[in-house]
Design an enzyme around this catalytic site. Structure first.
Site, short mmCIF file in Angstrom:
data_model
loop_
_atom_site.label_atom_id
_atom_site.label_comp_id
_atom_site.label_asym_id
_atom_site.label_seq_id
_atom_site.Cartn_x
_atom_site.Cartn_y
_atom_site.Cartn_z
N CYS A 128 -11.88 6.59 5.92
CA CYS A 128 -11.02 5.45 6.07
C CYS A 128 -11.26 4.61 4.60
O CYS A 128 -10.21 4.12 4.24
CB CYS A 128 -11.63 4.37 7.16
SG CYS A 128 -11.45 5.40 8.83
N HIS A 144 -9.11 2.13 1.94
CA HIS A 144 -9.05 0.45 2.49
C HIS A 144 -10.47 0.06 1.78
O HIS A 144 -10.99 -0.71 2.59
CB HIS A 144 -9.11 0.53 4.12
CG HIS A 144 -7.74 1.08 4.74
ND1 HIS A 144 -6.51 0.17 4.45
CD2 HIS A 144 -7.42 2.01 5.45
CE1 HIS A 144 -5.66 0.75 5.12
NE2 HIS A 144 -6.06 1.87 5.78
N ARG A 147 -3.47 2.77 16.69
CA ARG A 147 -3.66 2.72 15.11
C ARG A 147 -4.68 3.49 14.60
O ARG A 147 -4.47 4.19 13.61
CB ARG A 147 -3.72 1.21 14.88
CG ARG A 147 -3.62 0.85 13.31
CD ARG A 147 -2.16 1.06 12.63
NE ARG A 147 -2.01 1.32 11.34
CZ ARG A 147 -2.43 2.42 10.61
NH1 ARG A 147 -2.35 3.60 11.50
NH2 ARG A 147 -2.13 2.55 9.39
N CYS A 180 -4.65 6.66 12.42
CA CYS A 180 -5.16 6.96 10.97
C CYS A 180 -6.38 8.26 10.77
O CYS A 180 -6.27 9.10 9.98
CB CYS A 180 -6.21 5.83 10.82
SG CYS A 180 -5.31 4.17 10.27
#
Length: 262
Positions: free
Chosen positions: A171, A175, A219, A223
């Site tokens: 992730c 991000h 969501r 991802c």
């Protein structure tokens, strides 16, 4: 001369990106005035009140952490520890628990059609949209006071940075730094509080490209799919841990969902 041409090209490219972002922002503002998510919220309210399942019971006795049947302000404090299950749960895990214990559905029945598709509306995403909307305008206030909440946050933080899959992604690959983007989409840096707040407080959201309201479970599952991770089960502790990390990092942000996404 060559350097000058390259500099001009770079400036034109950046100006084009800025204009595209402005156009996208204006487009979202126009659509937000008639966000179709309102239809999911209305259906979620009906599902919450309807007597259903083998026990013919409504979900109005479901305790989301603030007392049986209390939905106002519940979402901005989730995930949280629940003493009756002895674990930390996010909204959708808790709703599954209530559908099983209150309405008498089996685990498989409670999970059925958890994500919506054309002609196949989702009970869970409608409930998530309505309950999230009951916290609109409130500040995120997720607690890690309980040891299980601290543990879940740490697991979520570990998972956020965990690299795996065929692309060796995490992730954090997308991000955890400023200025990243994919196609037309700016990618928030979740490690910076303002960006974490802006990102988390806009989910659930109506996806224009999919014609559906998507929950946080959807969501994050998407991802993980994009990272080529193994598929996780709906309502898994993995998603709850990631959600705990994201939600806690967004504390103090004003909740504004269901929102509108591309």
């Amino acid at each position: 001369m060559q350097i000058h041409i390259l500099s001009c090209a770079a400036l034109l490219f950046l100006a084009g990106q800025a204009q595209a972002q402005n156009d996208l922002t204006q487009y979202r503002e126009l659509l937000a005035e008639g966000n179709p998510a309102e239809l999911w919220e209305m259906r979620g309210a009906e599902i919450w009140q309807k007597k259903d399942g083998p026990k013919q019971a409504s979900l109005q006795a479901c305790d989301l952490g603030k007392g049986a049947g209390v939905t106002a302000g519940a979402y901005v404090e989730l995930p949280r520890y629940f003493a009756d299950t002895g674990k930390v749960m996010d909204l959708e895990q808790r709703l599954l628990h209530c559908r099983i214990t209150l309405q008498g559905w089996s685990a498989a029945q409670a999970r059925a059609q958890h994500f919506g598709a054309p002609g196949k509306p989702s009970v869970m995403e409608a409930l998530a949209a309505w309950i999230a909307g009951q916290s609109r305008g409130m500040k995120m206030a997720v607690s890690t006071a309980h040891p299980q909440e601290q543990k879940t946050y740490k697991i979520g933080e570990y998972l956020f940075h965990y690299r795996a899959g065929s692309h060796d992604f995490s992730c954090a690959s997308c991000h955890s730094s400023d200025g990243q983007r994919i196609r037309m989409q700016d990618l928030p840096n979740i490690l910076r509080t303002p960006q974490a707040q802006a990102a988390y407080t806009s989910w659930p959201a109506y996806r224009v490209s999919q014609g559906e309201v998507r929950s946080m479970q959807h969501r994050l599952s998407d991802c993980l799919r994009q990272q080529r991770f193994a598929q996780v089960e709906y309502g898994s502790d993995t998603i709850t841990a990631l959600t705990m990390f994201l939600a806690k990092n967004a504390n103090g942000g004003v909740f504004a969902a269901p929102a509108l996404k591309r």
